[in-house]
Design an enzyme around this catalytic site. Structure first.
Site, PDB file in Angstrom:
ATOM      1  N   GLU A 138       0.807  -1.219   0.000  1.00 17.23           N
ATOM      2  CA  GLU A 138       0.000   0.000   0.000  1.00 17.23           C
ATOM      3  C   GLU A 138       0.844   1.275   0.000  1.00 17.23           C
ATOM      4  O   GLU A 138       0.432   2.311  -0.531  1.00 17.23           O
ATOM      5  CB  GLU A 138      -0.955   0.007   1.198  1.00 17.23           C
ATOM      6  CG  GLU A 138      -2.090  -1.005   1.124  1.00 17.23           C
ATOM      7  CD  GLU A 138      -1.711  -2.366   1.688  1.00 17.23           C
ATOM      8  OE1 GLU A 138      -0.511  -2.602   1.954  1.00 17.23           O
ATOM      9  OE2 GLU A 138      -2.631  -3.200   1.871  1.00 17.23           O
TER      10      GLU A 138
ATOM     11  N   PHE B 286     -12.159  -6.710  13.458  1.00 23.86           N
ATOM     12  CA  PHE B 286     -11.039  -7.218  12.648  1.00 23.86           C
ATOM     13  C   PHE B 286     -10.622  -6.179  11.607  1.00 23.86           C
ATOM     14  O   PHE B 286     -11.447  -5.660  10.879  1.00 23.86           O
ATOM     15  CB  PHE B 286     -11.459  -8.511  11.958  1.00 23.86           C
ATOM     16  CG  PHE B 286     -10.411  -9.066  11.038  1.00 23.86           C
ATOM     17  CD1 PHE B 286      -9.205  -9.563  11.541  1.00 23.86           C
ATOM     18  CD2 PHE B 286     -10.607  -9.071   9.668  1.00 23.86           C
ATOM     19  CE1 PHE B 286      -8.233 -10.060  10.684  1.00 23.86           C
ATOM     20  CE2 PHE B 286      -9.646  -9.574   8.806  1.00 23.86           C
ATOM     21  CZ  PHE B 286      -8.446 -10.070   9.321  1.00 23.86           C
ATOM     22  N   GLN B 287      -9.350  -5.901  11.540  1.00 26.03           N
ATOM     23  CA  GLN B 287      -8.744  -4.929  10.611  1.00 26.03           C
ATOM     24  C   GLN B 287      -9.355  -3.537  10.773  1.00 26.03           C
ATOM     25  O   GLN B 287      -9.547  -2.815   9.795  1.00 26.03           O
ATOM     26  CB  GLN B 287      -8.836  -5.416   9.161  1.00 26.03           C
ATOM     27  CG  GLN B 287      -7.906  -6.610   8.894  1.00 26.03           C
ATOM     28  CD  GLN B 287      -7.670  -6.885   7.425  1.00 26.03           C
ATOM     29  OE1 GLN B 287      -8.519  -6.618   6.589  1.00 26.03           O
ATOM     30  NE2 GLN B 287      -6.514  -7.455   7.099  1.00 26.03           N
TER      31      GLN B 287
ATOM     32  N   LYS C 254     -17.510  -0.181   5.135  1.00 31.38           N
ATOM     33  CA  LYS C 254     -17.965  -1.165   4.147  1.00 31.38           C
ATOM     34  C   LYS C 254     -19.479  -1.117   3.930  1.00 31.38           C
ATOM     35  O   LYS C 254     -19.956  -1.245   2.799  1.00 31.38           O
ATOM     36  CB  LYS C 254     -17.543  -2.567   4.588  1.00 31.38           C
ATOM     37  CG  LYS C 254     -17.827  -3.630   3.539  1.00 31.38           C
ATOM     38  CD  LYS C 254     -17.215  -4.973   3.872  1.00 31.38           C
ATOM     39  CE  LYS C 254     -17.441  -5.984   2.745  1.00 31.38           C
ATOM     40  NZ  LYS C 254     -16.809  -7.284   3.036  1.00 31.38           N
TER      41      LYS C 254
ATOM     42  N   MET D  57      24.764   8.598   2.619  1.00 28.10           N
ATOM     43  CA  MET D  57      24.730   9.868   3.336  1.00 28.10           C
ATOM     44  C   MET D  57      24.989   9.665   4.830  1.00 28.10           C
ATOM     45  O   MET D  57      25.602  10.515   5.487  1.00 28.10           O
ATOM     46  CB  MET D  57      23.377  10.569   3.117  1.00 28.10           C
ATOM     47  CG  MET D  57      23.363  12.032   3.536  1.00 28.10           C
ATOM     48  SD  MET D  57      24.596  13.034   2.662  1.00 28.10           S
ATOM     49  CE  MET D  57      23.719  13.440   1.161  1.00 28.10           C
TER      50      MET D  57
END
Length: 564
Positions: A50, A112-113, A162, A477
């Protein structure tokens, strides 16, 4: 006719002219993906993480000036997107990120999630929304696109539960929206423009300091006209490269921590600084107490919050820089006023003396590949016309110093957040937006491994990127700072377990090359650039002791650079 929230989502994207959506599916957004499956107007690009979806959308936005769009699922999908959202926020990238959310009736129950996407992203977005009613979805999306692209651009998050995407309502996309407390200023104040012009034409040691706001605001043409009519020297920030042609004689190159000697010295000794779409970042100012000690400052910026935020300015002008520069050019021509010719001649003589230091010189006789040489040859062989993305580190600074950008929107990198791993997904977004263009990703062996799984995405969509890996086996760096400021104690900066990048590229179905001698650099680049339909991963084994010069140490003034 009633539509589901998912159908409304896709219709809204069409209304906004979105044709590419970067994303990754999950349970909370499956209603949307089912609708995406049944239409052809909006192409979905399946990334492998993602974070890359958001970076790809950034690359698309930075190279086109259009709003980039990403879609991720709830919970870990949303949190994986956070780095990209923060990156877009720091660089003022117009972006709309849609996050899936658990159904409204279980929000707050540790479902959940589930994660609080609005709460998590609040400090790193221009605005965010949680849509609780399908009847609000179309107007919310309209607001999101407007906010993302107007004023100072930035990311907007829209959280979509959802059940909202499953619910139905009548669809009507608003032609316009009103936001009571949000009205970006477009035109600069005439009185302030007049004051600025008086100060500008009276200057004896002027310099134009142009930032990323010029590129974002589509003001490159106006900036070029303004600067050339005055005959003043100009320097660009890292984000402003390409806003003014780098090959022009009035350009002093980049300023700041790794800017050129002449740009930093001119800033330090200037009597008038004309700051345009620049935010006085700490990598530019160095020690604030020592910054431009002799100068009056004119600052033009679309964001009033940027005015005098870190450096007190004498004449602020709030508005779109394109509009302000247009008004300044008109006022200059109408007034008939001219800069002080004798003073300007003496100023250029001083600048040319600083230029004669040749601060970007390096050992051209070395038997090892110098990273600067690779970028110089990439510039020559692409005619300076490629889109160039970078990751973050030494290679980023060398790309900024040695690839002379003459056009805006060609230099795509992470300036504010300094995010390693952005280069490859940035390049994906750029190539999607410009299928016929040459797109090169300049990276390091540390950065490329942070999103290297996107080589799989590149294969799936046939993206013919040219990856230029400047491989010095160090986090370069970090190693440079350890050499300069930690007496050479290279704590955990050496990469002693690198993969075989050639075989890795081949494993993903691409072309891999390893280049170890300076005399082979040209041939490799030419061969790679000739492969118009293949991704080529070039692993250049470079001098592991090379450092980026000039360098202004932390806490030092602009005139206190470390030179070779």
């Amino acid at each position: 006719m009633e539509l589901t929230g998912a159908e409304i989502f896709v219709r809204c994207l069409r209304e906004e002219g979105v044709d590419i959506l970067f994303g990754y599916p999950g349970g909370a957004v499956l209603h949307i993906y089912d609708v995406l499956y049944r239409q052809e107007e909006v192409s979905h690009v399946l990334v492998r993480h993602e974070q890359a979806a958001v970076h790809a959308a950034e690359g698309f936005a930075k190279s086109t000036g259009r709003v980039g769009v990403a879609l991720v699922t709830s919970g870990p999908g949303a949190t994986n997107a956070v780095t990209g959202i923060a990156d877009a926020y720091m660089d003022s990238v117009p972006l709309v990120v849609f996050t899936g959310q658990v159904p409204t009736h279980v929000i707050g129950s540790d479902a959940f999630q589930e994660t609080d996407s609005v709460g998590i992203t609040r400090p790193i977005v221009k605005h965010n929304f949680l849509v609780k009613d399908v009847a609000d979805m179309a107007e919310t999306i309209k607001k999101a696109f407007y906010i993302a692209a107007s004023g100072r651009p930035g990311p907007v998050v829209v959280d979509l539960p959802k059940d909202v995407t499953a619910a139905k309502t009548n669809f009507k996309y608003p032609k316009s929206i009103r936001l009571r407390s949000y009205k970006p200023t477009i035109k600069g104040h005439p009185g302030q423009i007049k004051r600025a012009l008086e100060m500008i034409v009276k200057a004896e040691k002027p310099i134009v300091y142009a930032g990323g706001g010029v590129v974002l605001g589509g003001a490159s043409e106006e900036l070029t006209t303004f600067t050339r009519e005055l005959g003043y020297p100009i320097t660009n920030t890292l984000m402003g490269l390409g806003g003014y042609p780098a090959s022009d004689t009035q350009s002093l190159g980049m300023l700041g921590m790794h800017g050129t000697y002449e740009a930093n010295m001119a800033m330090h000794h200037a009597d008038v600084v004309i700051a345009i779409g620049a935010r006085f970042d700490d990598r530019v100012t160095g020690n604030i107490d020592k910054f431009c000690p002799h100068a009056k400052i004119v600052h033009m910026d679309v964001d009033p919050a940027s005015i005098s935020k870190t450096v007190k300015v004498d004449v602020p002008i709030v508005g779109q820089v394109k509009e302000i520069l247009g008004d300044l050019i008109a006022a200059l021509r109408d007034s008939g006023k001219k800069p002080k010719a004798d003073a300007l001649k003496a100023w250029w003589k001083q600048i040319d003396e600083w230029r004669s230091m040749d601060c970007l010189k390096y050992d051209r006789e070395s038997e090892l590949i110098k990273p600067q040489y690779v970028i110089e040859r990439l510039h020559a062989l692409t005619g300076g016309d490629a889109y160039v993305t970078s990751d973050v580190g030494q290679h980023q600074m060398w790309a900024a110093q040695y690839y002379k950008f003459d056009k805006p929107n060609r230099w795509i990198n992470s300036g504010g957040l300094g995010t390693m791993g952005v280069g490859l997904p940035f390049a994906m977004g750029v190539q999607m937006a410009h299928p016929e263009a040459t797109v090169a990703c300049i990276t390091g062996e540390g950065s490329i491994q942070m999103c290297i799984q996107e080589l799989s995405t590149c294969l799936q969509y046939g993206l013919p990127l040219k990856i230029v890996l400047l491989n010095n086996r160090y986090l370069g760096m970090v190693r440079q700072w350890q050499e300069f400021f930690y007496q050479g104690r290279y704590a955990m900066s050496y990469m002693n377990a690198l993969p075989d990048f050639v075989k890795l590229a081949e494993a993903y179905g691409h072309v891999g090359m390893q280049i170890e001698r300076p005399q082979d650099v040209d041939g490799a680049l030419q061969e790679a650039l000739a492969m118009k339909d293949r991704l080529v991963f070039m692993n250049f084994i470079t001098d592991d002791t090379e450092n980026v010069y000039p360098m202004i140490p932390a806490g030092a003034g602009q005139n206190e650079m470390i030179l070779i």
